[in-house]
Design an enzyme around this catalytic site. Structure first.
Site, PDB file in Angstrom:
ATOM      1  N   CYS A  92       0.857  -1.183   0.000  1.00 17.16           N
ATOM      2  CA  CYS A  92       0.000   0.000   0.000  1.00 17.16           C
ATOM      3  C   CYS A  92       0.894   1.235   0.000  1.00 17.16           C
ATOM      4  CB  CYS A  92      -0.895  -0.015   1.239  1.00 17.16           C
ATOM      5  SG  CYS A  92      -1.869   1.492   1.458  1.00 17.16           S
ATOM      6  N   CYS A  95       0.387   3.283   3.486  1.00 17.96           N
ATOM      7  CA  CYS A  95       0.851   2.812   4.801  1.00 17.96           C
ATOM      8  C   CYS A  95       1.908   1.722   4.766  1.00 17.96           C
ATOM      9  CB  CYS A  95      -0.340   2.332   5.636  1.00 17.96           C
ATOM     10  SG  CYS A  95      -0.984   0.719   5.134  1.00 17.96           S
ATOM     11  N   CYS A 110      -6.963  -4.174 -19.350  1.00 24.91           N
ATOM     12  CA  CYS A 110      -8.074  -3.311 -18.941  1.00 24.91           C
ATOM     13  C   CYS A 110      -7.621  -1.876 -18.694  1.00 24.91           C
ATOM     14  CB  CYS A 110      -8.759  -3.874 -17.697  1.00 24.91           C
ATOM     15  SG  CYS A 110      -7.777  -3.762 -16.186  1.00 24.91           S
ATOM     16  N   CYS A 140      -7.098  -1.252   1.599  1.00 22.82           N
ATOM     17  CA  CYS A 140      -6.009  -1.749   2.428  1.00 22.82           C
ATOM     18  C   CYS A 140      -6.580  -2.095   3.800  1.00 22.82           C
ATOM     19  CB  CYS A 140      -4.926  -0.673   2.560  1.00 22.82           C
ATOM     20  SG  CYS A 140      -3.631  -1.100   3.739  1.00 22.82           S
ATOM     21  N   CYS A 143      -4.950   0.499   6.650  1.00 18.80           N
ATOM     22  CA  CYS A 143      -5.293   1.931   6.727  1.00 18.80           C
ATOM     23  C   CYS A 143      -6.605   2.296   6.030  1.00 18.80           C
ATOM     24  CB  CYS A 143      -4.165   2.782   6.169  1.00 18.80           C
ATOM     25  SG  CYS A 143      -3.941   2.672   4.377  1.00 18.80           S
ATOM     26  N   HIS A 146      -8.294   3.363  -0.413  1.00 20.75           N
ATOM     27  CA  HIS A 146      -8.868   2.800  -1.634  1.00 20.75           C
ATOM     28  C   HIS A 146      -7.738   2.329  -2.543  1.00 20.75           C
ATOM     29  CE1 HIS A 146     -11.481   2.464  -5.153  1.00 20.75           C
ATOM     30  NE2 HIS A 146     -10.580   3.157  -5.829  1.00 20.75           N
ATOM     31  N   HIS A 149     -10.849  -2.080  -7.445  1.00 20.08           N
ATOM     32  CA  HIS A 149     -12.035  -2.936  -7.375  1.00 20.08           C
ATOM     33  C   HIS A 149     -11.665  -4.349  -7.783  1.00 20.08           C
ATOM     34  CE1 HIS A 149     -13.806   1.104  -7.662  1.00 20.08           C
ATOM     35  NE2 HIS A 149     -14.760   0.581  -6.910  1.00 20.08           N
ATOM     36  N   ASP A 153     -13.949 -11.720 -13.462  1.00 20.77           N
ATOM     37  CA  ASP A 153     -13.600 -12.069 -14.842  1.00 20.77           C
ATOM     38  C   ASP A 153     -12.098 -12.294 -15.015  1.00 20.77           C
ATOM     39  OD1 ASP A 153     -12.703  -9.480 -14.583  1.00 20.77           O
ATOM     40  OD2 ASP A 153     -13.788  -8.688 -16.306  1.00 20.77           O
ATOM     41  N   ARG A 161     -10.228 -10.699 -10.811  1.00 24.07           N
ATOM     42  CA  ARG A 161      -9.352  -9.658 -11.364  1.00 24.07           C
ATOM     43  C   ARG A 161      -9.372  -8.480 -10.406  1.00 24.07           C
ATOM     44  NH1 ARG A 161     -10.694  -5.164 -14.730  1.00 24.07           N
ATOM     45  NH2 ARG A 161     -12.687  -6.176 -15.127  1.00 24.07           N
ATOM     46  N   CYS A 163      -8.390  -5.113  -9.975  1.00 19.93           N
ATOM     47  CA  CYS A 163      -8.064  -4.004 -10.864  1.00 19.93           C
ATOM     48  C   CYS A 163      -7.641  -2.825  -9.982  1.00 19.93           C
ATOM     49  CB  CYS A 163      -9.300  -3.684 -11.688  1.00 19.93           C
ATOM     50  SG  CYS A 163      -9.056  -2.478 -12.966  1.00 19.93           S
TER      51      CYS A 163
END
Length: 177
Positions: A92, A95, A110, A140, A143, A146, A149, A153, A161, A163
């Site tokens: 991450c 953190c 993608c 994470c 902490c 974000h 997602h 697939d 996956r 992503c």
């Protein structure tokens, strides 16, 4: 279907894949240190931390803050790890918590770095109904930043996956013997 939604959103915004910068980092060493002057960064401590957004704003770069703390997304095909195949581990960027191994990364085409498996002690999941879509957000575990997602697939053995936003990741190459 999800790829169709993403591409539809890109095209409705007037963005085509050919207009996006192709950030090829294949065989180039990336040295990105988001930990500088960040008192919350540790690649050895996995203890959950609770930090105010004001403190995060002081510790993180504006771009990392926007993506990690405000659930932003980097533009597709622009991230430093999208076309990257070095051997090592991903942490991450906020953190330092361990998230992925390079052996779990695959070329999904993608536009974002993709992994078929995450460190089960490194991530948590949350339902995300933003932007008129139903998705599973990956955060994470240490902490709650974000990361991206997860979708159903991906390749075997998991069919998943992950992503991820490159900005939300730090990479550490394996030591050469």
């Amino acid at each position: 279907m999800r790829k169709l939604i993403i591409y539809t959103l890109m095209f409705s915004a007037g963005i085509s894949c050919s207009q996006l910068p192709q950030n090829s980092t294949k065989n180039n060493k990336i040295t990105m240190d988001n930990s500088k002057n960040n008192p919350y960064y540790s690649e050895t401590d996995s203890t959950k931390i609770s930090v105010s957004n004001e403190d995060w704003k002081n510790a993180l770069s504006p771009e990392l803050y926007r993506i990690a703390r405000e659930a932003g997304t980097e533009r597709p095909f622009t991230g430093k790890y999208n076309d990257f195949d070095e051997v090592g581990e991903y942490f991450c960027a906020a953190c330092g918590n361990h998230l992925f191994k390079s052996t779990q990364k695959f070329a999904s085409s993608c536009g974002w770095p993709s992994f078929f498996e995450a460190d089960k002690n490194g991530v948590i999941y949350r339902r995300d109904s933003s932007h008129g879509m139903e998705r599973i957000e990956v955060l994470c575990k240490r902490c709650e930043s974000h990361l991206g997602h997860v979708f159903n697939d991906g390749p075997e053995p998991t069919g998943l996956r992950y992503c991820m936003n490159s900005v939300s990741l730090n990479f550490k190459a394996d030591e050469q013997e």
